[in-house]
Write an enzyme that holds these catalytic residues in place. Structure first.
Site, PDB file in Angstrom:
ATOM      1  CE  LYS A 191      -3.093   2.705   3.018  1.00 21.74           C
ATOM      2  NZ  LYS A 191      -3.927   2.583   4.401  1.00 21.74           N
ATOM      3  CG  ASP A 231      -1.785   5.290   4.962  1.00 19.12           C
ATOM      4  OD1 ASP A 231      -2.046   4.465   5.909  1.00 19.12           O
ATOM      5  OD2 ASP A 231      -2.923   5.638   4.588  1.00 19.12           O
ATOM      6  CG  ASP A 256      -9.638   7.675   7.156  1.00 21.70           C
ATOM      7  OD1 ASP A 256      -8.863   7.716   6.420  1.00 21.70           O
ATOM      8  OD2 ASP A 256      -9.810   7.665   8.138  1.00 21.70           O
ATOM      9  NE  ARG A 315     -10.784  -1.084   3.994  1.00 13.44           N
ATOM     10  CZ  ARG A 315     -11.272  -1.266   5.083  1.00 13.44           C
ATOM     11  NH1 ARG A 315     -12.188  -1.799   5.305  1.00 13.44           N
ATOM     12  NH2 ARG A 315     -10.448  -0.710   6.375  1.00 13.44           N
ATOM     13  CE  LYS A 333      -6.328   9.085   8.066  1.00 16.90           C
ATOM     14  NZ  LYS A 333      -6.740   7.854   8.845  1.00 16.90           N
TER      15      LYS A 333
END
Length: 459
Positions: free
Chosen positions: A228, A251, A310, A314, A240
């Protein structure tokens, strides 16, 4: 950053590691003056205790490092990395007290303790160098440590200097170093080549989304790593709160970790065909951002209702996993900083993973213990499948209820792949400094995977 051992030299300082149970024997081996000095200084071989013994000229004759008890050591790892930070300048050579896996962990921990993130401010130079201990594979240890340093550097770099383009640059540099091939699909080409969810997540950013595809090796089983690469995650329109956004430069920790693992595999010349897929995007806020209640059609053809922008990781992984699966690889491993639920379940020090293969889980668990890279198997709990089926579309990217968040995310990903599959939901961050792991980005699970590959792929 290259992390490596010092060259052997005549003026190296002997270093003796002393288990608490062997304290009396270690003291008996010293000269009368050395023993008196150690006793006067209160050396008890407590874990992490360091004592330099002087020679008759006042220079360091040798160093004792306390190794404590087995119970004390079990409360952490890389204890020699902590000891290295306490030593005065010099080149050291471990001469007694460690063997086998303990010696290998000590050597790796020492190298990892040398890591400094110095891109923006000068760091204090490492002054305690280690000669490669006899009985370890020094080249392999240095390759693993340097690959971990790559992962840390990528995660630690702020999003201002680590967007999709810079992540691509890092992958290109790595591929060039090892003679790998790399192809990149960027921007609107993601739509024409059928990667709709990668494009959708990244389209609101001025930094174009892309899919990195690196290949190395001509023979052996096909191993595909999917990482990712969300270079910054605002949360999108489901923005967020500030406290949650503060660490979102990390991230892309899954991408950083698979690049580090790829460096280990290529550097060691493992007999595999390696493929690395990284969907690299920014999840930004703009008039073109995707919205809650949008329904996306994935590369696989499954439709996905967006119930939280958010939960974007996936989505980009799903298209990449589908692409990976089209080649029917021997094994696919995805790594992602995917859910906060995983952190709640196991904390920041353990890499949770999912697999339907008991044999793979056993291999990973045994390897993790051997190389001091803790992992923990989580369940692909099939009865929870209904939680990710919203009715209006095939899948829900963010089921409500607040329960089993890591499991439902893993189940979502499993819908996009039929090949043998292992998914890691990692944290990628060391919140408090620990031996050989300064506060900041950190690799998780890569060394365990590397050690398990012979069993995972029947090498």
């Amino acid at each position: 950053m290259l992390l490596t051992f010092a060259a052997d030299c005549d003026d190296s300082i002997p270093l003796r590691v002393v288990d608490h149970a062997a304290l009396d024997a270690a003291l008996a081996d010293l000269s009368d003056a050395g023993r008196a000095w150690a006793q006067a200084q209160g050396f008890t071989a407590a874990l992490g205790q360091v004592l330099a013994l002087p020679d008759t000229q006042g220079a360091i004759a040798q160093v004792l490092v306390g190794y404590g008890t087995a119970n004390a050591r079990a409360r952490g790892r890389f204890h020699m990395g902590a000891a290295a930070a306490k030593l005065p300048a010099g080149t050291y050579k471990i001469v007694a007290g460690l063997a086998g896996p303990d010696l290998e962990e000590a050597a790796l921990g020492w190298l990892l303790s040398q890591y400094k993130f110095d891109r923006y401010a000068p760091a204090k130079a490492t002054i305690a160098q280690l000669i490669a201990p006899e009985g370890i594979d020094a080249e392999k240890t240095a390759i693993i440590a340097s690959a971990e340093a790559l992962t840390r550097d990528l995660i630690n770099t702020p999003a201002s200097d680590m967007g999709p383009q810079e992540l691509e640059d890092a992958a290109r540099a790595l591929s060039g170093e090892y003679g790998a091939k790399i192809a990149v699909i960027t921007g609107e080409d993601l739509l024409t080549q059928n990667f709709p969810m990668i494009h959708t997540v990244g389209r609101a950013s001025r930094r174009a989304p892309r899919l990195l595809d690196m290949r190395w090796g001509e023979t052996g089983p096909l191993l595909t790593l999917v990482g990712k690469g969300v270079c910054f995650d605002t949360g999108g329109l489901n923005i967020k709160p500030g406290a949650s956004m503060g660490l979102m430069k990390k991230d892309m920790g899954g991408a950083a970790t698979v690049l580090g693992l790829a460096q280990m595999i290529m550097g060691l010349g493992l007999p595999v065909r390696l493929r690395v897929l990284i969907p690299a995007v920014e999840n930004s806020i703009d008039g073109d951002a995707f919205r809650p209640q949008d329904i996306l059609t994935s590369r696989k053809g499954l439709t996905v209702e967006i119930n939280n922008t958010d939960a974007e990781g996936r989505l980009v992984l799903a298209d990449a996993l589908t692409y990976a699966d089209e080649e029917m690889p021997a094994l696919v491993i995805s790594m992602a900083t995917l859910t906060g639920a995983a952190r709640v379940a196991v904390g920041p020090d353990i890499a949770p993973f999912y697999t339907d293969s008991d044999a793979a889980a056993t291999a990973l668990g045994m390897a993790a213990t051997t190389v001091a890279d803790p992992v923990w198997r989580m369940p692909f709990h099939t009865p929870y499948e209904t939680l990710i089926e919203p009715g209006v579309a095939d899948l829900d990217n963010a089921p409500g209820g607040g329960m089993a968040g890591s499991i439902t995310a893993a189940l979502f990903l499993r819908r996009f792949i039929d090949s043998p599959y292992i998914h890691f939901d990692i944290y990628g961050w060391q919140p408090v400094a620990a031996p050989a792991r300064p506060k900041g980005g950190v690799g998780m699970g890569a060394r365990a995977i590397l050690a398990a590959l012979p069993k995972l792929l029947d090498l």
